[in-house]
Design a protein around this motif. Structure first.
Motif, mmCIF file in Angstrom:
data_model
loop_
_atom_site.group_PDB
_atom_site.id
_atom_site.type_symbol
_atom_site.label_atom_id
_atom_site.label_comp_id
_atom_site.label_asym_id
_atom_site.label_seq_id
_atom_site.Cartn_x
_atom_site.Cartn_y
_atom_site.Cartn_z
ATOM 1 N N ARG A 176 0.876 -1.159 0.000
ATOM 2 C CA ARG A 176 0.000 0.000 0.000
ATOM 3 C C ARG A 176 0.923 1.221 0.000
ATOM 4 N NH1 ARG A 176 -2.550 0.705 4.786
ATOM 5 N NH2 ARG A 176 -1.467 -0.919 5.932
ATOM 6 N N GLN A 189 2.847 4.839 6.574
ATOM 7 C CA GLN A 189 3.202 3.712 7.449
ATOM 8 C C GLN A 189 4.262 2.830 6.806
ATOM 9 O OE1 GLN A 189 0.174 0.664 8.358
ATOM 10 N NE2 GLN A 189 1.837 -0.697 8.950
ATOM 11 N N LYS A 190 4.182 2.687 5.491
ATOM 12 C CA LYS A 190 5.050 1.748 4.794
ATOM 13 C C LYS A 190 6.401 2.350 4.403
ATOM 14 C CE LYS A 190 1.988 -1.492 4.991
ATOM 15 N NZ LYS A 190 2.215 -2.699 5.790
ATOM 16 N N LEU A 207 5.392 -1.890 -6.916
ATOM 17 C CA LEU A 207 3.982 -2.120 -7.229
ATOM 18 C C LEU A 207 3.165 -1.641 -6.042
ATOM 19 C CD1 LEU A 207 1.477 -3.484 -8.585
ATOM 20 C CD2 LEU A 207 2.185 -5.623 -7.462
ATOM 21 N N GLY A 208 2.185 -0.779 -6.282
ATOM 22 C CA GLY A 208 1.377 -0.334 -5.161
ATOM 23 C C GLY A 208 0.303 0.642 -5.562
ATOM 24 N N SER A 209 -0.615 0.848 -4.618
ATOM 25 C CA SER A 209 -1.636 1.873 -4.828
ATOM 26 C C SER A 209 -1.979 2.454 -3.467
ATOM 27 C CB SER A 209 -2.872 1.258 -5.478
ATOM 28 O OG SER A 209 -3.420 0.287 -4.622
ATOM 29 N N GLY A 254 -1.461 0.095 -8.905
ATOM 30 C CA GLY A 254 -2.628 -0.772 -8.888
ATOM 31 C C GLY A 254 -2.427 -1.925 -7.922
ATOM 32 N N GLY A 302 3.267 -7.727 9.346
ATOM 33 C CA GLY A 302 3.858 -7.613 8.012
ATOM 34 C C GLY A 302 3.958 -8.991 7.380
ATOM 35 N N ASN A 329 4.877 -9.266 3.747
ATOM 36 C CA ASN A 329 5.759 -9.288 2.584
ATOM 37 C C ASN A 329 7.194 -9.673 2.903
ATOM 38 O OD1 ASN A 329 4.240 -8.542 0.140
ATOM 39 N ND2 ASN A 329 3.585 -6.873 1.459
ATOM 40 N N TYR A 342 7.057 -13.399 2.833
ATOM 41 C CA TYR A 342 6.981 -13.910 1.460
ATOM 42 C C TYR A 342 8.350 -13.824 0.792
ATOM 43 C CZ TYR A 342 1.898 -13.079 1.914
ATOM 44 O OH TYR A 342 0.605 -13.072 2.316
#
Ligand code: ADP
Length: 487
Positions: A311, A315-316, A338-340, A365, A391, A393, A396
């Protein structure tokens, strides 16, 4: 043990975030360990329409739940999901047969339903009723976030009424302190509880009703979704005003790192990856990288590639990543984002993508297949979050053999091991302060590792072998339940 797990979201019947994945993942893993799990959730419209709904039958007599001066009727419906897993929906069409879970969505605006207190106090009372009068005796009632925060208090109060032999123990899990279920004080009357629980040591937060605080104050044990976050929320920087209430429960507060869905996030037989690989045969990973570079219009060169899927929010720490980007590309590296989310951050990312063609790719997106390819195709994963309850990611990326570069907070700090902590177990890089200079330091060390292929391979393998399964998390929860039951 028999566990009643009550939550406002359960995948695949309802989901707005990680809570839904957690309740589904934990339930399955508990059942596999031999425990009996009953998951209770509201019968939302999306659940009614779900193609995966099992056959349902009424469970126990109709529910007649008092809410202040009136009575609301509903039903508990149950079905079998799998061996040792029962799903129970609380049906109350007026409250739950709506388009959204918590928010009215209209004309591009979101607003919480004005009767969320009524809805989730009703639901919590139904859960407490099942715990005491349901057809099956429960050992543990495990609740989640503000929506079911009242349950531990209701159960505690019920145990004071005679006749409940073998009352269950209660566990309340906090997934994100940013959501507290704050309501006007007068709504406390909906609980039909005596006034003395509405107190700063109970369910009151600065003159308001706090449903989350009720869970914190009255559960037999309180957990959060990582050990790091469990420590951080005792301090004002992360405690969101509840640090005092949490410190008061310090002796029963603990963090258990969430698991990830290892069936979906895998490097072999994954439909989203053009090539498969594993810790013993890493060649496929390099081929995924080249395919990713081609897909995103990055120069197909043998240079270090960093990736982020997120996102776009403060925060990120996406602003930090963009701040260091010119320096990073100047060092010869590439970056795929990659994000929105936040329009300002998206605009800045678009502008930078124009400035650094072939070296920085920004895809705006939400795109799950591409998320898998970035996690797998990048050489390093960048996650500079300011705070992070758990979290996903970073876990992953470790599973995908992509060493993460993270800020040392919350679940990031728990999942990633830096060489400064233990060179033999190192699987990624950490930095301290949320500042560009600190981040550059960690990135510089990642670039150093890139120049040492054998050492890099060891980092990849260590990450891929770490255990982030729900099985591990379920074992820790089961141990906690047993402790509370004195077994
Ligand atoms: P948070 O829940 O705070 O957003 P997490 O890291 O816990 O952060 O989980 C985010 C989840 O959402 C991950 O599964 C991540 O892959 C996914 N995600 C976030 N943004 C995107 C996106 N733009 N496209 C695809 N997946 C995304």
């Amino acid at each position: 043990m028999r566990v009643l797990l009550a939550a406002s979201e359960v995948y695949p019947f309802s989901k707005t975030g990680g809570l839904a994945d957690m309740t589904a993942g934990l339930t399955k893993a508990l059942a596999r360990l031999g425990h009996e799990a009953v998951v209770v959730s509201p019968f939302y419209r999306c659940a009614r329409k779900s193609s995966q709904l099992p056959e349902l039958e009424p469970w126990g007599p109709p529910l007649r739940i008092p809410l202040d001066g009136y009575t609301v009727e509903g039903r508990a419906l149950r079905g079998r999901l799998a061996a040792r897993i029962t799903i129970c929906f609380i049906e109350q069409p007026g409250f739950f047969d709506r388009p959204g879970l918590y928010d009215e969505i209209g004309a591009g605006r979101r607003a919480p339903y004005p009767d969320n207190a009524e809805r989730f106090i009703f639901f919590s009372k139904a859960v407490a009723r099942l715990a005491r009068e349901g057809p099956e005796r429960m050992d543990v009632v495990h609740t989640h976030d503000w929506q079911t925060g009242l349950v531990p208090l209701l159960v505690r109060h019920e145990t004071l009424r005679p006749g409940w032999i073998g009352a269950p123990r209660t566990v309340h899990t906090i997934h994100n302190l940013a959501y507290q279920g704050l309501e006007a004080a007068w709504k406390y009357a909906l609980t039909n509880l005596p006034p003395y629980y509405f107190h700063p040591d109970g369910a009151e937060f600065y003159g308001k009703l706090s449903l989350l605080k009720a869970g914190i104050a009255f559960a037999d044990a309180v957990t959060t979704v990582s050990p790091g976050y469990a420590r951080e929320i005792l301090n004002p920087e992360f405690g969101m005003g509840l640090e005092g209430a949490l410190r008061a429960r310090g002796s029963v507060l603990r963090g258990i790192l969430n698991g990830v869905d290892t069936e979906m996030w895998k490097t072999r037989g994954n439909p989203h990856l053009p090539f498969g690989y594993d810790a013993r045969r890493l060649e496929g990973k390099a081929r995924v990288k080249r395919a990713l570079q081609a897909e995103l219009g990055l120069r197909e060169a043998d240079v270090p590639l960093f990736g982020t899927v997120s996102r776009l929010e403060l925060q990120k720490g996406i602003d930090l990543a963009l701040e260091v980007l010119p320096w990073l590309t100047g060092r010869g590296a590439q970056y795929a984002l990659l994000g929105s989310g936040d329009p300002e951050l998206a605009a800045r990312a678009r502008e930078l993508a124009g400035k650094f063609p072939g070296r920085f790719a920004f895809v705006e997106g939400y795109n799950e297949p591409l998320a898998h390819r970035i996690e797998a195709g990048a050489d390093f994963y960048l996650m500079p979050s300011r705070f992070e309850p758990c979290g996903l990611n970073q876990m992953y990326s470790l599973r995908y053999g992509t060493p993460p570069v993270v800020r040392a907070v919350g679940g990031l700090n728990d999942a990633v091991v830096d060489a400064a902590e233990d060179p033999k177990r190192a699987n990624g890089f950490k930095f301290g302060p949320s500042e560009a200079e600190a981040l550059r330091g960690a990135l510089e060390r990642a670039l150093g590792l890139w120049r040492d292929p054998e050492a890099l391979r060891q980092y990849r393998i260590r990450g891929m072998r770490a255990d982030f399964s729900w099985r591990r998390a379920a074992r820790e929860y089961a141990a906690l339940y047993r402790e509370l039951l004195g077994r």
